[in-house]
Write a protein that holds these residues in place. Structure first.
Motif, mmCIF file in Angstrom:
data_model
loop_
_atom_site.group_PDB
_atom_site.id
_atom_site.type_symbol
_atom_site.label_atom_id
_atom_site.label_comp_id
_atom_site.label_asym_id
_atom_site.label_seq_id
_atom_site.Cartn_x
_atom_site.Cartn_y
_atom_site.Cartn_z
ATOM 1 N N LEU A 74 20.331 -31.317 -46.385
ATOM 2 C CA LEU A 74 19.735 -30.993 -45.645
ATOM 3 C C LEU A 74 19.780 -31.393 -44.716
ATOM 4 N N PHE A 75 19.710 -32.517 -44.562
ATOM 5 C CA PHE A 75 21.019 -33.576 -43.325
ATOM 6 C C PHE A 75 22.661 -33.526 -42.638
ATOM 7 N N SER A 76 22.692 -33.213 -43.938
ATOM 8 C CA SER A 76 24.228 -33.514 -44.564
ATOM 9 C C SER A 76 24.669 -31.602 -43.671
ATOM 10 N N ALA A 77 23.420 -30.911 -43.938
ATOM 11 C CA ALA A 77 24.090 -29.961 -43.251
ATOM 12 C C ALA A 77 24.016 -29.562 -41.950
ATOM 13 N N LEU A 78 21.924 -30.344 -41.652
ATOM 14 C CA LEU A 78 22.689 -29.810 -40.560
ATOM 15 C C LEU A 78 23.591 -30.809 -39.658
ATOM 16 N N ILE A 121 26.931 -31.417 -40.239
ATOM 17 C CA ILE A 121 27.946 -30.317 -39.811
ATOM 18 C C ILE A 121 28.147 -29.596 -39.417
ATOM 19 N N LEU A 122 26.745 -29.121 -39.336
ATOM 20 C CA LEU A 122 26.326 -27.811 -37.777
ATOM 21 C C LEU A 122 26.495 -28.168 -36.369
ATOM 22 N N PHE A 123 26.211 -29.257 -36.175
ATOM 23 C CA PHE A 123 25.965 -29.437 -34.957
ATOM 24 C C PHE A 123 27.106 -30.100 -34.573
ATOM 25 N N GLY A 124 28.531 -31.196 -35.831
ATOM 26 C CA GLY A 124 29.285 -31.482 -34.985
ATOM 27 C C GLY A 124 30.116 -30.375 -34.703
ATOM 28 N N THR A 125 30.222 -29.465 -35.933
ATOM 29 C CA THR A 125 31.368 -27.788 -35.809
ATOM 30 C C THR A 125 31.016 -27.696 -34.232
ATOM 31 N N VAL A 126 29.395 -27.662 -34.143
ATOM 32 C CA VAL A 126 29.681 -26.936 -32.389
ATOM 33 C C VAL A 126 29.832 -27.377 -31.551
ATOM 34 N N ILE A 127 29.637 -28.805 -31.920
ATOM 35 C CA ILE A 127 30.487 -29.879 -30.476
ATOM 36 C C ILE A 127 31.840 -29.652 -30.241
ATOM 37 N N VAL A 128 31.914 -30.256 -31.411
ATOM 38 C CA VAL A 128 33.789 -30.173 -31.652
ATOM 39 C C VAL A 128 34.711 -28.328 -31.100
ATOM 40 N N GLN A 129 33.838 -27.515 -31.303
ATOM 41 C CA GLN A 129 34.336 -26.058 -30.688
ATOM 42 C C GLN A 129 34.098 -25.922 -29.170
ATOM 43 N N ALA A 130 33.230 -26.627 -28.750
ATOM 44 C CA ALA A 130 32.395 -26.608 -27.353
ATOM 45 C C ALA A 130 34.034 -26.911 -26.628
#
Length: 774
Positions: A536-540, A542-551
């Motif tokens: 669960l923590f790994s998924a979270l 990756i999700l937040f890391g992807t959002v930051i990189v995308q921003a």
């Protein structure tokens, strides 16, 4: 140092060495020397297993001896465990102490450190109640016998160990409940975590005591207080909710009239208890494939008409079986106290209707068994008909004839020709006179491969008096002249008409998975929850890391000038083409041929024993005489699965490695039963066409048994052309003789088996360790 203390210390140091010689010695159990090779150990094990198997040896100590033999072979066949035993006198199974050392260590404490009578607590396992010994389970017994048996009855299993205070605390309750549930028909099991750590780990027990239930191969943990009422309710909750229907005056006619739809007799239990007895629920679960069950509470208002209709004594439990006629029961049993043995004897004699409908191959084999001797001939009288009012009169006449002429050597059945067209065409020869009409055939099964001797009535069956006289005359002749069945043919297996659809099976599997996950979410400890929390923590992350990189990437992209319309269209076209090409390539095999390598002692370790996790080796069993046709058919069947990088394909020579295959098949419960494993036909069994999917990392295999096409197998199927795969061998000499057709038919439906292998729905057979390939 004081002399007394020094003596105690010296005794402690010398104790393990003194205990070892009297402990469990696998070399002594198998009767081999320490320098014996794996081949000698294997031969000794097979000889002793054949001699001491409980099914063959009736000695009271045969089962214990067989367990010791299996344990000894498990140690000596594994080089790591054998080395540990040779070095330390222990195979690594008991955390540094053998059983004998453990017991003597207890005695040492008994004599020097404390007196058990002071605490009134039985630390020593030898002083415990021995009632659990008959319930003890070991791994192979659990996998091969208990799990299949759980589809007939639920099991209550206790995981215990030495030095367990709570285990002693629950012992009186466990003993009482175990005896009670076993008498009702439930299964009882005990696992000693100290000696069967592998099984305890397989069951998911991380502490002792642990109580769990097993039904239909599924494990459910017990989480409540260990009292009699909770354990009884736990076992009752394991059973499906719709096993027994509550019957009253309003619904009894509908319930009993479902015999035509269910193709089962219906059982009614009349009792004065407001709830359905657990004994009756367990019986309904055991016979659910044969019978439908209902319960009548005679003390309830609204059952008076039902009790009066069948003249029920409301003060004595009564069980009735109804078949085709709902106005009167086919059989009745009445007793003040219904016992399990009484109910089993009663129901086992009433498992089928008077004229049951053949809906599956298993039912056909049970109703019409293969003759074992001339004195055990079983003839089946089969009515071929169809559904609808048009055929109702012919069926009723056949039913009346069957009721009047029922005998031990005769079985009357009927079959819907439109649902089993291949079976009907094989026996009726597709003659015009039977089209749209009913027909009667007398048959006898000659072997399990589908060979049948039969005789059909010359004219269609209309149920007239003349038809009855003709059939009765044939049956009278059959008693004195078995040669009356002059025609022979080979029939294909019957279709399973009642098998659930794939979507329904998938839905039930999904619901079971969700239920298990939900239960584990609330009852698992933190150690069991760590993998889920980590995921669960790994998924979270990756999700937040992807959002930051995308921003950040979006902000930098805005500085660049947007492309022109033509460039944008060309870019989209290239991306679409690339994605389509990538998707297409992932769905088709990567090569135009199938790589099938021979499994030998040289590549055995790399291709199986040390195979990477998640990878499987699909191995075809063949002989020198069947090599070419079987390899051609095998390549055709598995070609569409060669795109998966986790699958490897090999073949094994039966002429060279028969012993290795025989050893593996001992763990397959239906493939090669142990009682018949070693007989005069030991080297004559034909295993060509068997396919094994071997998981080297998890130590299990799935088994495909060849399609049996009968004695006239050469007439079935076509000789496939291998040019379809453009393989180099396809340009060689073609083999289309009847013998090659029969051999290739052995791999019929292998592709469907491969699909189930990838789905993970095949039965798995676990083994202690991979044997050496000599």
């Amino acid at each position: 140092m004081e002399p007394g203390r020094a003596g105690c210390l010296l005794l402690l140091l010398l104790l393990p060495a003194a205990a070892a010689p009297g402990g469990f010695d696998p070399y002594r159990v198998l009767g081999v020397g320490r320098s014996s090779s794996q081949a000698d150990i294997k031969k000794a094990y097979k000889r002793l297993a054949r001699e001491w198997h409980p099914d063959k040896n009736k000695d009271p100590g045969a089962e214990d001896k067989f367990i010791q033999i299996s344990k000894a072979y498990e140690i000596l066949s594994n080089e790591e465990k054998r080395a540990n035993f040779d070095r330390y006198g222990d195979a690594g199974e008991s955390q540094g102490f053998s059983q004998q050392q453990h017991r003597q260590f207890h005695r040492f404490h008994d004599g020097f450190y404390f007196d058990e009578s002071f605490f009134h607590f039985p630390f020593n396992s030898e002083r415990r109640d021995t009632s659990d010994e008959k319930y003890l389970l070991h791994f192979s017994h659990y996998i091969n016998e208990i799990v299949p048996d759980s589809f007939k009855k639920p099991y209550l299993i206790k995981i215990t160990s030495d030095w367990c205070f709570s285990c002693i605390h629950i012992e009186p309750v466990w003993k009482e409940v175990a005896q009670e549930l076993e008498a009702l028909g439930a299964g009882i099991g005990v696992v000693h975590a100290g000696y069967e750590r592998r099984l305890a780990h397989h069951l998911g027990a991380h502490s002792t005591p642990t109580l769990l239930g097993l039904i239909n191969g599924k494990i459910t943990f017990f989480h409540n207080a260990v009292v009699r009422e909770n354990l009884r309710q736990f076992v009752e909750n394991l059973l499906p909710a719709n096993l027994v229907e509550k019957i009253t005056d309003k619904n009894y006619i509908r319930f009993l009239s479902h015999w035509r739809k269910d193709n089962k007799p219906h059982v009614l239990l009349f009792d004065h208890m407001p709830v359905v007895p657990l004994l009756y629920k367990l019986t309904a679960f055991a016979y659910r494939d044969y019978l439908s069950f209902g319960y009548v509470y005679v003390g309830l208002r609204g059952t008076e008409e039902l009790s009066s209709q069948y003249n029920i004594n409301v003060y004595t439990p009564t069980m009735m079986v109804f078949k085709e006629h709902i106005d009167r029961p086919a059989d009745v049993v009445q007793a003040r106290e219904m016992k399990k043995q009484l109910i089993d004897d009663f129901l086992s004699q009433n498992k089928f209707l008077m004229v049951a409908r053949l809906t599956s191959q298993g039912m056909f084999q049970e109703l019409c068994p293969v003759k074992k001797s001339h004195r055990q001939r079983k003839h089946c009288v089969v009515l071929f008909t169809e559904e609808g009012e048009k055929f109702a009169e012919a069926y009723e006449a056949f039913l009346t004839f069957a009721v009047a002429n029922t005998k031990d050597t005769l079985r009357f059945v009927h079959i819907y020709s439109d649902r089993q067209p291949e079976f009907a065409d094989a026996l009726l020869m597709d003659e015009e006179k039977y089209h749209g009409r009913s027909a009667v055939v007398i048959l006898e099964r000659r072997n399990n491969a589908g060979k049948i001797a039969y005789k059909a009535l010359e004219e269609a069956w209309q149920g007239s008096k003349e038809d009855n006289f003709i059939l009765l005359d044939l049956l009278d002749q059959l008693r004195t002249d078995p040669g009356l069945l002059s025609s022979e043919t080979v029939v294909a297996d019957l279709n399973d008409e009642l098998a659930p659809m794939f979507l329904i099976r998938w839905f039930y599997s999904t619901m079971d998975y969700i239920s298990d996950w939900w239960d584990s979410l609330f009852h698992s400890n933190w150690r069991e929850m760590m993998p889920l929390l980590s995921l669960l923590f790994s998924a979270l992350f990756i999700l937040f890391g992807t959002v930051i990189v995308q921003a950040f990437s979006d902000s930098s992209d805005t500085r660049d000038a947007p492309p022109s319309g033509k460039e944008e269209m060309a870019t989209k076209t290239e991306k679409n083409d690339a994605s389509f090409s990538k998707e297409s390539n992932s769905r088709i095999p990567k090569k135009s041929f199938v790589e099938v390598t021979e499994l030998t002692d040289i590549n055995y370790t790399s291709n199986l024993v040390r195979l990477r996790p998640g990878h499987m080796n699909v191995v075809l069993i063949l002989s020198n005489s069947t090599k070419t046709p079987l390899l051609q058919k095998f390549a055709l069947e598995v070609y569409m699965f060669t795109g998966s990088s986790s699958l490897h394909f090999s073949f094994l020579s039966l002429d060279k490695h028969r012993e290795w295959l025989e050893y593996l098949l001992e763990f397959a419960q239906d493939a090669a039963p142990i009682p018949n494993q070693y007989d005069k036909h030991f080297l004559e069994r034909d295993y060509t066409g068997y396919v094994l999917a071997l998981n080297g990392h998890k130590k299990y295999f799935c088994l495909f048994k060849p399609h049996r096409s009968g004695d006239e197998g050469g007439t079935l199927g076509l000789c496939e052309d291998y040019d379809a795969l453009q393989h180099a061998e396809a340009r060689g000499k073609s083999s289309c003789s009847p013998g090659s057709r029969s051999i290739k038919n052995k791999l019929h439906k292998l592709s469907f088996w491969m699909e189930r292998l990838l789905e993970g729905s095949l039965q798995r057979f676990y083994i202690p360790s991979w044997p050496a390939l000599d």
